[in-house]
Every structure is written in structure tokens, then in C-alpha cells.
Write a protein that holds these residues in place. Structure first.
Motif, PDB file in Angstrom:
ATOM      1  N   ASP A 114       0.836  -1.208   0.000  1.00  0.00           N
ATOM      2  CA  ASP A 114       0.000   0.000   0.000  1.00  0.00           C
ATOM      3  C   ASP A 114       0.863   1.248   0.000  1.00  0.00           C
ATOM      4  O   ASP A 114       0.530   2.261  -0.653  1.00  0.00           O
ATOM      5  CB  ASP A 114      -0.921   0.000   1.225  1.00  0.00           C
ATOM      6  CG  ASP A 114      -2.052  -1.002   1.085  1.00  0.00           C
ATOM      7  OD1 ASP A 114      -2.279  -1.472  -0.059  1.00  0.00           O
ATOM      8  OD2 ASP A 114      -2.704  -1.331   2.097  1.00  0.00           O
ATOM      9  N   SER A 174       2.081   1.730  -3.436  1.00  0.00           N
ATOM     10  CA  SER A 174       0.998   2.157  -4.333  1.00  0.00           C
ATOM     11  C   SER A 174       0.681   3.638  -4.158  1.00  0.00           C
ATOM     12  O   SER A 174       0.388   4.346  -5.124  1.00  0.00           O
ATOM     13  CB  SER A 174      -0.243   1.314  -4.070  1.00  0.00           C
ATOM     14  OG  SER A 174      -0.810   1.622  -2.813  1.00  0.00           O
ATOM     15  N   LEU A 230       0.862   6.490  -7.021  1.00  0.00           N
ATOM     16  CA  LEU A 230      -0.239   7.401  -7.339  1.00  0.00           C
ATOM     17  C   LEU A 230       0.237   8.852  -7.322  1.00  0.00           C
ATOM     18  O   LEU A 230      -0.130   9.655  -8.203  1.00  0.00           O
ATOM     19  CB  LEU A 230      -1.368   7.202  -6.321  1.00  0.00           C
ATOM     20  CG  LEU A 230      -2.634   8.027  -6.555  1.00  0.00           C
ATOM     21  CD1 LEU A 230      -3.261   7.693  -7.904  1.00  0.00           C
ATOM     22  CD2 LEU A 230      -3.643   7.803  -5.432  1.00  0.00           C
ATOM     23  N   ASN A 254      -6.966   4.177 -13.003  1.00  0.00           N
ATOM     24  CA  ASN A 254      -7.687   2.913 -12.888  1.00  0.00           C
ATOM     25  C   ASN A 254      -6.747   1.720 -13.051  1.00  0.00           C
ATOM     26  O   ASN A 254      -6.796   0.757 -12.275  1.00  0.00           O
ATOM     27  CB  ASN A 254      -8.802   2.865 -13.937  1.00  0.00           C
ATOM     28  CG  ASN A 254      -9.731   1.689 -13.731  1.00  0.00           C
ATOM     29  OD1 ASN A 254      -9.367   0.561 -14.041  1.00  0.00           O
ATOM     30  ND2 ASN A 254     -10.924   1.953 -13.226  1.00  0.00           N
ATOM     31  N   ASP A 302      -4.526   1.352 -10.047  1.00  0.00           N
ATOM     32  CA  ASP A 302      -5.242   0.683  -8.968  1.00  0.00           C
ATOM     33  C   ASP A 302      -5.354  -0.815  -9.246  1.00  0.00           C
ATOM     34  O   ASP A 302      -5.162  -1.642  -8.352  1.00  0.00           O
ATOM     35  CB  ASP A 302      -6.633   1.298  -8.826  1.00  0.00           C
ATOM     36  CG  ASP A 302      -7.389   0.700  -7.658  1.00  0.00           C
ATOM     37  OD1 ASP A 302      -6.863   0.730  -6.529  1.00  0.00           O
ATOM     38  OD2 ASP A 302      -8.499   0.166  -7.867  1.00  0.00           O
ATOM     39  N   GLU A 315      -3.744  -4.143  -7.072  1.00  0.00           N
ATOM     40  CA  GLU A 315      -4.637  -5.155  -6.507  1.00  0.00           C
ATOM     41  C   GLU A 315      -4.099  -6.575  -6.744  1.00  0.00           C
ATOM     42  O   GLU A 315      -4.026  -7.370  -5.817  1.00  0.00           O
ATOM     43  CB  GLU A 315      -6.043  -5.004  -7.075  1.00  0.00           C
ATOM     44  CG  GLU A 315      -7.068  -5.929  -6.441  1.00  0.00           C
ATOM     45  CD  GLU A 315      -7.090  -5.851  -4.925  1.00  0.00           C
ATOM     46  OE1 GLU A 315      -7.269  -6.898  -4.274  1.00  0.00           O
ATOM     47  OE2 GLU A 315      -6.907  -4.739  -4.376  1.00  0.00           O
TER      48      GLU A 315
END
Length: 596
Positions: free
Chosen positions: A263, A266, A270, A296, A299, A303
Motif C-alpha cells: 500500500d 501504491s 499514485l 484505474n 489501482d 490489486e
């Protein structure tokens, strides 16, 4: 085989993984179909953001809304999502089907090897540890195929697709995002390195738990009789605490290196993407649809990374478990086999021991220069105190252990020249504590041996007089037996073991204290059965009660692995040696029992 398993190195882990993957070779056709479906499902998922990007940049931003084009765009979007759902279901079903078949074969392979191992292996390996490897460890391996590999393959393909789409949208920013891959791979390697030790410790403690449970359940009568519940409960709790401690260490590692670290990466990614588009907007216009699609995809990129990181724990458990299973599968401490392929047959059953010396551990001899001969129709009895070597002589004759020095002959031919099947067929063994399986009376006598008919089952039972109590049971020969025949008396269990032995009409009969645990109710029937069984056969009997071997042709008195006296009952009594002392001791004990 050592019970404590070492932590696998990176190279050993790769070898274990490769060996696991070889089990998938017979299923390549189904795997190919599953991979094609996986590819189609991934492509369908990746097309979604592209369609939304087209809608935003080509229709929403310029405020143009052609009805037909928008309807087709919407239809394609819905079709892709529905197709993805159905295709994912079928590919997941195929992967799980293949996984279950692989685990089925793996369990058969490891159990087949366990059956080949010699008694020397089982002497030093707890039964619970073996059960843990064949059941718990293979179950962990199943998760590798069902959950881990399918997820890794699907997500790796998805990540490749995400980068292709990113390069399609903006090649420069996609190149920046490639820098994330080494960071994520480094996290995975770090996790695998640290977690392998914890999972190896967890598996080892689970084996110890199973071994402790198995031992306690088997000896529950002794535990309760001597009130050892508290001690056994504490020992079990101690091992359980150690298992918990190892599990907590792995959970702490999971909590640190799995999702939280991903996380964090990530969020940094971003920030990088938004900063890039923010700086670019000062120079040239930026399409909102491209920003949406890129965010998108970003993300969607993390995942699957999160899914793979979360499944690394299952992967590591599977590798550790597979290493333990393969170690058991590769163990070569096999029972002795025939030398050569000559189809020798036992014709008379004459047995000769020539200067046999044997040691279980290679250090201390339990048999020393043992020599004797027993002819067809003769009975040789082995007597001596506990640990004198009586059972070791039987173990060598049954070829449960390899012979160190000297030789054993059957009908003048070395024991190692006979096939195992011939020895098991022509040498009948009756143990002090007969082992009965869950099933029926008939199945326990037959033991699924080819050629043993229902008629032979009945004849062997009648021969040893077991039919007298069998006929009184509900269902007779089809009467069900509980585990270890607990619903029968000790004498009835022994009579069934006699019938099992006589079903193949062996030429050699071995009696390992066959009357030691017999109740008085069936003692007379058992003595009659024994006399009938010995007629015309070579018999070697280990005797606990000397009164049962008075008629033996030869009695061998063993002491500390050596034959110190030999002769018949009268000769040994006249000699006044160790046998005479043993006889007087037993006679005195019997007199006290009668007086009481």
C-alpha cells in the motif's frame, strides 16, 4: 531420518517448486484450456477502462452523444464484464480440478514409498509425524495449486496486460512505472527468505502435535490407569504453545511485509502519476479519460500485486510442506529385498542360522554368533530374559532387517535369494499382540490376499477352533470388528490371528509369545490349535511360559545375544543352568498363584 527439518535454501526451494510443477505434466491438455480461458478473462477485464476512456474523451468531453455508438459502447462494456465472470468461473474450476488430481497422485506416491520402508525406519519415526506429512503437508501443497499458482499466473498475465495498456496510453509514464517492479520483487524475496524459517518451524511443531496426540490416544488406557492426564496435557500444551509462537512470528511478518508495504508503494506510485500529469498540464493539454484510465490501471496494478503478496504465505507454506513430503518420498531406508530375480520356492522349510551376528544401530551387537538348525516337522523354542535377542532372531528370519554378518538358509539356499512374496506366503507369523483391522471377521482372516477363498477362510477358522466363537457372533464371518478388535477377548483375537496365518498353509511357523496374553477361557482351545498348527511344519517359538515348550525338539537359551544353553526340556533341567533357574522361578510363581 531426522525428525527436525532444516530450512530450505533458495536453490532447494526452486528445486522443490520445479518438482511440484512436474506433477502437472499429465494434465497439460486441461491446463492449456485453463490458460486460454484465463487469457480471455484477463483481456476482457483490461478492456473495461479503455472503453470508459473512449466514452470520456470521444463523447463526454466534446459533448457529443450519438445514440447508436453509445449503445454499442455500453453493450460491449456489459458483455465484456459478463464474459469475464463466466470465463473466470470455468478457468477456476479447471485449475481446482487439476489441483485435486495432482494432490491425489502425490499422496499415493508418498504413501507408496512409506510402505516400502523397512522396520528400522518406523522404529525411530513417530507415527503422528508420518501422518502429518501424508495429510497436513499434502493439504498445504493443494493450496499451492488451487490458490497460489492460479492467482500468480492470472495476476502476472493481468500485470503484463496493464503495462501494455499503460504504454498505449502514455509510454513515458509507463516507463516510470516500470521502476516499481524491482521494488515489489525485492519485497517478495525478502518475505520468502524470512518466512521460510517460521513456516518450517510451524510444520515441525504440527508434526510433534500429531505425534503426541497419536501416542496419547493409543495409550489412553495407561494414561488413565496411572493418572498421567495432567502430565500429558502439559506436554501437549507446551508443544502447542511452541506452535502458536511460531505462528505469531509468521503473522507479524505478514502484517509488516505484505499489504502495508505494498500500500505504501501504491501511494507513492499514485503521487508519481498525478504529479506527472500535473506537470504535463502546464505544457500541453491532458485528456481526462487518459488520467482516469491510468489511475484505474494503477489501482488494478496493485490489486493483483496485493493478492500475490497475500498468497506468498500460502506459497511458502506449500514449499516447506513439499520439501518435507519429498524428503519422505525420497527416503531410501527400504526393507531388504531379494538378491537377483531367480524364482526360488520354499519346499520343505528347513532353516539354518550360521554364525549370525546383528546390530540395530551398528554399534552394539544384539545377536552374537548365533547358530542352529531346525528341520521340517521340528520345533525350536527360544527362551531368555527380556533383551536377550529372541525377537531379533525372528526379525532377521522374516527379513525385516538386513543381515550384518553370518548367513541364514532356507532349504539350503541363502535367505536373501528368496522373493519377498514367497517368504511372506510360506512363513506364518503369530505375534504376542495380534493386530486386527476395522472390518469384518472374514476380511481380517483373508487380508485381501489373492487366492484366499471364502471356503479357505472358514477352513482355517475351523482348523484353529476359532469357528466356535465366530458362529455365535451376529453376522458370523461378516460380523463387524471395531478398531484393533476391541470388542473381542484377547484369546479370540489370538485365534483370529492363528486363522489368518493358516489361511495360506505356510511351511514355516513363527510363534512370538503367542500365548502370553491369553485368557483362561480360550487357553485350552489355543493350546489345541497350536499343536495342530505345528504338525508337519518347521516351527520357531519364542516362549515366555516354559511350561508351553516342554515338548519342543530343541530349546535355545539366550543371554545378552548369545546362545548359552541348548537341548530339550529334560536335558536342560538336568544341566542345572540358566534354564533350570528360570523354570524354578516360574514354577514358584505358579505355585503362589495357585495358593492365592
Amino acid at each position: 531420518m531426522e525428525h527436525k527439518d532444516k530450512v530450505l535454501t533458495d536453490k532447494e526451494q526452486r528445486q522443490v517448486l520445479y518438482r511440484l510443477l512436474t506433477y502437472a505434466k499429465p494434465h497439460m491438455k486441461l491446463l492449456s484450456i485453463a490458460f486460454i480461458l484465463l487469457l480471455l478473462a484477463t483481456a476482457a477485464e483490461l478492456m473495461g477502462p479503455i472503453l470508459v476512456k473512449i466514452f470520456i474523451d470521444d463523447y463526454l468531453t466534446p459533448r457529443e452523444f450519438p445514440v447508436n455508438a453509445l449503445i454499442w459502447l455500453g453493450v460491449w462494456y456489459i458483455v465484456l464484464h459478463i464474459s469475464s465472470v463466466f470465463i473466470n468461473y470455468f478457468q477456476s474450476f479447471l485449475f481446482q480440478k487439476i489441483s485435486l488430481r495432482i494432490i491425489q497422485q502425490l499422496r499415493v506416491d508418498v504413501f507408496s514409498n512409506v510402505e516400502k520402508l523397512g522396520l528400522s525406519f518406523f522404529d525411530k519415526t513417530p507415527a503422528g509425524a508420518l501422518i502429518s506429512r501424508i495429510t497436513n503437508d499434502t493439504e498445504s501443497i493443494k493450496e499451492l495449486y488451487v490458490t497460489v499458482l492460479a492467482t500468480f499466473v492470472q495476476n502476472i498475465m493481468f500485470l503484463v496486460g496493464v503495462f501494455i495498456a499503460m504504454f498505449y496510453l502514455n509510454a513515458t509514464l509507463a516507463l516510470y512505472c516500470l521502476a516499481l517492479i524491482p521494488i515489489l520483487v525485492g519485497l517478495m524475496q525478502l518475505y520468502r527468505k524470512w518466512s521460510s524459517k517460521f513456516y518450517a518451524d510451524m510444520s515441525e511443531k504440527l508434526s510433534q502435535l500429531n505425534a503426541k496426540m497419536n501416542e496419547s490416544i493409543q495409550g489412553m488406557a495407561i494414561i488413565q490407569m496411572f493418572r498421567q492426564e495432567k502430565r500429558l496435557r502439559k506436554e501437549f500444551a507446551d508443544v502447542n504453545d511452541e506452535h502458536l509462537e511460531a505462528g505469531m512470528k509468521s503473522m507479524k511478518l505478514d502484517g509488516l511485509l505484505l499489504r502495508p508495504m505494498v500500500d505504501l508503494v501504491s501511494i507513492a506510485a499514485l503521487i508519481l502519476v498525478l504529479s506527472f500529469f500535473g506537470v504535463t498540464s502546464f505544457v500541453s493539454p491532458v485528456e481526462i479519460g487518459v488520467i482516469y484510465a491510468f489511475v484505474n490501471y494503477l489501482d488494478r496494478f496493485f490489486e493483483p500485486v496485493n493478492q500475490m503478496m497475500m498468497r506468498l504465505s500460502l506459497f511458502q507454506q506449500a514449499i516447506v510442506s513439499a520439501g518435507r513430503v519429498f524428503k519422505l518420498m525420497d527416503h531410501k531406508e527400504y526393507a531388504p529385498e531379494q538378491n537377483g530375480n531367480e524364482p526360488l520356492n520354499v519346499t520343505e522349510g528347513d532353516i539354518t542360522f550360521n554364525h549370525v551376528t546383528f546390530s540395530y544401530d551398528g554399534k552394539r551387537d544384539v545377536l552374537k554368533n548365533i547358530s542352529f538348525t531346525v528341520k521340517k516337522g521340528e520345533t525350536v523354542a527360544l527362551v531368555g530374559h527380556t533383551g536377550s535377542g529372541k525377537s531379533s532372531i525372528i526379525n532377521l528370519l522374516m527379513r525385516f532387517y538386513p543381515l550384518d554378518r553370518g548367513e541364514i538358509l532356507i532349504d539350503g539356499m541363502p535367505l536373501h535369494n528368496y522373493p519377498n512374496d514367497e517368504l511372506r506366503k510360506e512363513i506364518g507369523l503369530v505375534l504376542q499382540d495380534p493386530f486386527l483391522y476395522t472390518g469384518t471377521i472374514a476380511s481380517n482372516i483373508r487380508l485381501n490376499r489373492d487366492g484366499v477363498t471364502d471356503e479357505q477362510v472358514r477352513e482355517s477358522a475351523e482348523f484353529v477352533q476359532a469357528n466356535e466363537f465366530i458362529e455365535k457372533l451376529p453376522g458370523r464371518y461378516e460380523a463387524p470388528l471395531a478398531e484393533r478388535g476391541s470388542t473381542l477377548s484377547s484369546g479370540q483375537r489370538q485365534l483370529l490371528s492363528f486363522a489368518r496365518t493358516m489361511a495360506t498353509n505356510p511351511k514355516v511357523l513363527i510363534l512370538d509369545e503367542a500365548t502370553a496374553n491369553v485368557d483362561t477361557e480360550t487357553e485350552e482351545a489355543i493350546q489345541t490349535a497350536l499343536r495342530r498348527m505345528q504338525q508337519g511344519r518347521t516351527t520357531i517359538a519364542i516362549a515366555h511360559r516354559l511350561s508351553t515348550i516342554k515338548d519342543a525338539d530343541q530349546i535355545l537359551v539366550l543371554h545378552q545375544g548369545e546362545i548359552v544353553e541348548r537341548g530339550n526340556h529334560e536335558e536342560l533341567l538336568e544341566r542345572g543352568g540358566l534354564y533350570h533357574k528360570m523354570y524354578l522361578l516360574q514354577k514358584g510363581s505358579d505355585s503362589k498363584v495357585k495358593m492365592s
